[in-house]
Write an enzyme that holds these catalytic residues in place. Structure first.
Site, PDB file in Angstrom:
ATOM      1  N   GLY A  37      -7.042  -0.489   4.720  1.00  0.00           N
ATOM      2  CA  GLY A  37      -5.757  -1.179   4.637  1.00  0.00           C
ATOM      3  C   GLY A  37      -4.663  -0.205   4.266  1.00  0.00           C
ATOM      4  O   GLY A  37      -4.877   0.999   4.225  1.00  0.00           O
ATOM      5  N   ASN A  38      -3.482  -0.740   4.008  1.00  0.00           N
ATOM      6  CA  ASN A  38      -2.388   0.109   3.519  1.00  0.00           C
ATOM      7  C   ASN A  38      -1.514  -0.700   2.560  1.00  0.00           C
ATOM      8  O   ASN A  38      -1.685  -1.916   2.438  1.00  0.00           O
ATOM      9  CB  ASN A  38      -1.583   0.701   4.683  1.00  0.00           C
ATOM     10  CG  ASN A  38      -0.918  -0.362   5.511  1.00  0.00           C
ATOM     11  OD1 ASN A  38      -0.073  -1.101   5.039  1.00  0.00           O
ATOM     12  ND2 ASN A  38      -1.324  -0.460   6.774  1.00  0.00           N
ATOM     13  N   ARG A  39      -0.612  -0.007   1.882  1.00  0.00           N
ATOM     14  CA  ARG A  39       0.086  -0.618   0.756  1.00  0.00           C
ATOM     15  C   ARG A  39       1.280  -1.483   1.147  1.00  0.00           C
ATOM     16  O   ARG A  39       2.077  -1.865   0.294  1.00  0.00           O
ATOM     17  CB  ARG A  39       0.514   0.454  -0.253  1.00  0.00           C
ATOM     18  CG  ARG A  39      -0.670   1.251  -0.771  1.00  0.00           C
ATOM     19  CD  ARG A  39      -0.424   2.051  -2.031  1.00  0.00           C
ATOM     20  NE  ARG A  39      -1.615   2.812  -2.372  1.00  0.00           N
ATOM     21  CZ  ARG A  39      -2.692   2.301  -2.944  1.00  0.00           C
ATOM     22  NH1 ARG A  39      -2.710   1.016  -3.291  1.00  0.00           N
ATOM     23  NH2 ARG A  39      -3.743   3.035  -3.188  1.00  0.00           N
ATOM     24  N   ALA A 104       3.249  -2.372   9.014  1.00  0.00           N
ATOM     25  CA  ALA A 104       2.634  -1.063   8.789  1.00  0.00           C
ATOM     26  C   ALA A 104       1.278  -1.080   9.496  1.00  0.00           C
ATOM     27  O   ALA A 104       0.243  -1.341   8.890  1.00  0.00           O
ATOM     28  CB  ALA A 104       2.479  -0.803   7.295  1.00  0.00           C
TER      29      ALA A 104
END
Lengths: 227, 227
Positions: A37-39, A104
């Protein structure tokens, strides 16, 4: 709901415009329980969707996994992976006036996700990653495409990286921000550097809803100048 | 708050007991914006912390990243990575009567996280992973250790895998559940198979707060039999 409905401005800067917006992270499965995942919290994209609807636009929001509520008056389509987001964008972009790619999206996915939970071993191991499709660049190459705004979250050389990204992908506009401790992701305040062919502007630092409104006014101006 | 405070039972099954509970996922950084996560919502661990406080225990909750509120009367310590969770557990376990490891700790971390955001390339790439410490097994090997309850989220052969895991790690009890589409993670209802040296029980399917209460009563019985 009545108060929110009244705030939708039929004579707003985006009255009659159709917008496609992506928001949030994507989750790329490693196995049935693990993912990359990403933030991204999704807050910037959701703020843009909220403001666009308030400015009179018809908004379709394609969202990765977030804990956020659907903005009032917005059609929301949920996806999880970059491939799902790609397919949803390609399905919904036709006929839209503006596409704002605020998600994102993971650049890579796992080459071969495991069908069962991978058992722990004490050995070093590795994951093989393959590139995901570049959704915004693919959208920019479509015939009769909408006005396209991309985002660039950078940890260094923000303006230079964003300018290069806008030109490489053929975007009309790019909104760049610096990410890192206390900046950009998972925060309420943000700063956006807006780059288009003829203009560079810095918005903020300000709360994301204010930035969203200012960004949309810039986009509305640019789209109206085109026609 | 008054209503919640009244529901804390000073004569509850866990009155006077000190509990350490872990909950949620961990995030293992790939670079400043990307991480490996897992589908744990943290709901089971938070439900156990809530129920334990209501049954009169003094509860310390070590939590990975979640969107959940801190349960009333519970001391919460926030961590992000498996290494941070390991350090927090080792710091707080001393003197506790019971340790319930409900967190979905990442088995692996990235060998060398990047200091700057990794740029996209069109080439295939790979991530090298190294094993994280096994927190619950390390806790079980401590002298004067608490009564230790582990969790096992399995996609297949649930009971057999859980029984082997309990014995291999030296746990007093293990709570196993099947995960997969619509089961276990990110859901409200759940089913738990409870295995200890002398007993096997199935709880549920039921909402996580009910399961938490039933599990804590089994733990309280086991701890009281020890003394």
């Amino acid at each position: 709901d009545i108060v929110q409905a009244l705030s939708i401005n039929k004579a707003g800067a985006l009255a009659g415009k159709t917008l496609l917006i992506t928001a949030g992270p994507t989750h790329e499965p490693i196995d049935p329980v693990r993912f990359i995942g990403n933030r991204s919290s999704g807050r910037m994209g959701y703020a843009i969707a909220t403001a666009a609807a308030q400015q009179g636009a018809t908004v379709t929001l394609i969202s990765g996994p977030t804990a956020l509520s659907t903005p009032h008056g917005v059609e929301r389509i949920n996806v999880s992976t970059a491939l799902e987001m790609h397919d949803a964008v390609m399905q919904h972009i036709k006929g839209k006036a503006i596409f704002i790619a605020a998600a994102a999206v993971a650049d890579y996915r796992i080459a071969t996700p495991a069908a069962q939970k991978i058992k722990k071993s004490t050995a070093q191991t590795s994951l093989t990653l393959i590139p995901n499709p570049d959704i915004v660049a693919e959208a920019a190459a479509l015939p009769n495409r909408p006005y396209i705004v991309g985002f660039a979250a950078e940890t260094e050389a923000v303006i230079d990286n964003a300018r290069a990204k806008r030109e490489r992908k053929g975007l009309d506009m790019i909104a760049a921000n610096q990410v890192g401790p206390g900046l950009g992701f998972d925060t309420e305040d943000n700063c956006l550097h807006i780059l288009s062919e003829h203009a560079e502007r810095t918005l903020g630092p300000a709360p994301k809803p204010s930035l969203a409104n200012e960004l949309l006014l810039l986009i509305a101006d640019a789209v109206n100048e085109q026609h």
